[in-house]
Design a protein around this motif. Structure first.
Motif, PDB file in Angstrom:
ATOM      1  N   PHE A 274     107.323  64.511 -20.469  1.00 24.01           N
ATOM      2  CA  PHE A 274     107.306  63.756 -18.679  1.00 24.01           C
ATOM      3  C   PHE A 274     106.353  62.199 -18.914  1.00 24.01           C
ATOM      4  O   PHE A 274     106.565  61.300 -18.531  1.00 24.01           O
ATOM      5  CB  PHE A 274     105.684  64.771 -17.333  1.00 24.01           C
ATOM      6  N   TYR A 275     105.332  62.599 -19.741  1.00 26.54           N
ATOM      7  CA  TYR A 275     104.587  61.069 -20.688  1.00 26.54           C
ATOM      8  C   TYR A 275     105.124  60.523 -20.689  1.00 26.54           C
ATOM      9  O   TYR A 275     105.119  59.622 -20.757  1.00 26.54           O
ATOM     10  CB  TYR A 275     103.455  61.417 -21.203  1.00 26.54           C
ATOM     11  N   GLY A 276     105.901  60.355 -22.077  1.00 22.67           N
ATOM     12  CA  GLY A 276     106.851  59.992 -22.860  1.00 22.67           C
ATOM     13  C   GLY A 276     107.731  59.235 -21.926  1.00 22.67           C
ATOM     14  O   GLY A 276     108.448  57.773 -21.771  1.00 22.67           O
ATOM     15  N   VAL A 277     108.342  59.679 -21.053  1.00 20.22           N
ATOM     16  CA  VAL A 277     109.991  59.378 -20.034  1.00 20.22           C
ATOM     17  C   VAL A 277     109.238  57.636 -18.883  1.00 20.22           C
ATOM     18  O   VAL A 277     109.469  56.951 -19.399  1.00 20.22           O
ATOM     19  CB  VAL A 277     110.111  60.421 -18.872  1.00 20.22           C
ATOM     20  N   ILE A 278     107.627  58.484 -18.815  1.00 22.41           N
ATOM     21  CA  ILE A 278     106.997  57.210 -18.085  1.00 22.41           C
ATOM     22  C   ILE A 278     106.741  55.759 -18.631  1.00 22.41           C
ATOM     23  O   ILE A 278     107.028  54.822 -18.495  1.00 22.41           O
ATOM     24  CB  ILE A 278     105.729  57.784 -17.291  1.00 22.41           C
ATOM     25  N   GLY A 279     106.425  56.325 -19.892  1.00 24.46           N
ATOM     26  CA  GLY A 279     106.246  55.291 -21.045  1.00 24.46           C
ATOM     27  C   GLY A 279     107.660  55.005 -22.033  1.00 24.46           C
ATOM     28  O   GLY A 279     106.965  53.386 -21.681  1.00 24.46           O
ATOM     29  N   VAL A 280     107.933  55.201 -21.497  1.00 22.81           N
ATOM     30  CA  VAL A 280     109.779  54.125 -22.445  1.00 22.81           C
ATOM     31  C   VAL A 280     110.101  52.842 -20.853  1.00 22.81           C
ATOM     32  O   VAL A 280     110.271  52.466 -21.337  1.00 22.81           O
ATOM     33  CB  VAL A 280     110.396  55.540 -22.340  1.00 22.81           C
ATOM     34  N   VAL A 281     110.245  54.446 -19.904  1.00 21.66           N
ATOM     35  CA  VAL A 281     110.715  53.248 -18.978  1.00 21.66           C
ATOM     36  C   VAL A 281     109.873  51.755 -18.053  1.00 21.66           C
ATOM     37  O   VAL A 281     110.603  51.024 -18.114  1.00 21.66           O
ATOM     38  CB  VAL A 281     110.859  54.139 -17.723  1.00 21.66           C
ATOM     39  N   VAL A 282     109.016  52.371 -18.473  1.00 20.50           N
ATOM     40  CA  VAL A 282     108.008  50.730 -17.443  1.00 20.50           C
ATOM     41  C   VAL A 282     107.536  50.095 -18.884  1.00 20.50           C
ATOM     42  O   VAL A 282     107.624  48.959 -18.605  1.00 20.50           O
ATOM     43  CB  VAL A 282     106.294  51.890 -17.166  1.00 20.50           C
TER      44      VAL A 282
END
Length: 265
Positions: free
Chosen positions: A62-70
């Motif tokens: 969950f944290y990684g998805v946000i970090g990758v996209v943003v």
């Protein structure tokens, strides 16, 4: 010479909804992260001893998805095309059209992992050691998405090269399919190396250091086959923007790897 297939970037249309291949490749990247993470926890005893659980893996995703996209999008905006996005600010949101910077995504993920480390009571480097082997196959999927989109094409190649490819919307010259080179190098090759290296218990920080060195070196090499991007340092065939951004990665990885083994000795 081969001709790029000129894929339709839309994989599926459901009425007004369009599902793009580029977005599907990101979905593949996130799913393989989750699946490989479960495999690591189930098969590597050192992770069980360290208390890693499937619930923590879900949180990391969950944290990684946000970090990758943003991070990936902001990296593209700040490192490569600040003038364009300053003139077209709404295009910052059009991530389905491509335009994601790996180095920006890396910084976004590192920040996200730091936030998760504070929440979970783990060290930041412990988390990066865990996720490093789960990343490269996702990078390979992203490069396949670049190839389908017909972006980030290669430099002009010798016409005798069996896999030299013409990208018709660029020109009629044979070029390296550099997206596939990067998928093979930064994706498959780096995955195999890191997966095997992390199979045994390593000093803390060593796996993270190996990832940074491996990616930085392989990206530096692959950039010589890819048409350089015009970044904030200008356009250059000698040292591209991607190489400038990869150099500190590799150097920091060397420091991290050497420090890890010195502390362990």
């Amino acid at each position: 010479m081969l001709i790029h297939p000129q894929f339709d970037p839309v994989a599926l249309r459901l009425g007004p909804l369009s599902v793009h291949w580029y977005g599907l490749m990101y979905l593949v990247a996130f799913l393989q992260f989750w699946w490989l993470g479960r495999r690591r926890i189930a098969t590597q005893p050192q992770l069980a001893r360290a208390g890693w659980t499937l619930r923590q893996l879900d949180d990391l995703l969950f944290y990684g998805v946000i970090g990758v996209v943003v991070g990936g999008r902001l990296g593209q905006v700040l490192f490569y095309e600040p003038d364009y996005y300053l003139d077209h600010p709404l295009q910052v949101l059009a991530v389905w059209r491509g335009g994601m910077s790996f180095h920006g995504g890396l910084l976004g993920v590192l920040l996200a992992m730091w936030l998760y480390a504070r929440k979970a009571g783990r060290t930041w480097i412990e988390i990066t050691d865990f996720i490093a082997p789960l990343v490269p196959l996702g990078l390979a999927a992203g490069r396949v998405g670049n190839f389908i989109n017909g972006e980030l094409w290669g430099r002009v190649a010798d016409p005798a090269l069996p896999w030299a490819m013409v990208f018709p919307w660029v020109d009629g010259l044979p070029r390296h399919p550099s997206q596939l080179y990067q998928a093979a190098l930064e994706g498959l090759t780096l995955f195999v190396v890191l997966w095997l290296y992390s199979d045994s218990e390593r000093p803390r920080g060593a796996v993270s250091g190996a990832f940074l060195i491996g990616y930085g070196a392989l990206r530096w090499f692959a950039e010589y086959f890819r048409s350089p991007d015009t970044g904030i340092f200008g356009f250059s065939y000698s040292v591209s923007m991607g190489q400038w951004l990869s150099l500190p990665m590799a150097l920091f990885g060397i420091v991290l790897l050497v420090s890890a083994y010195r502390r362990h000795s």
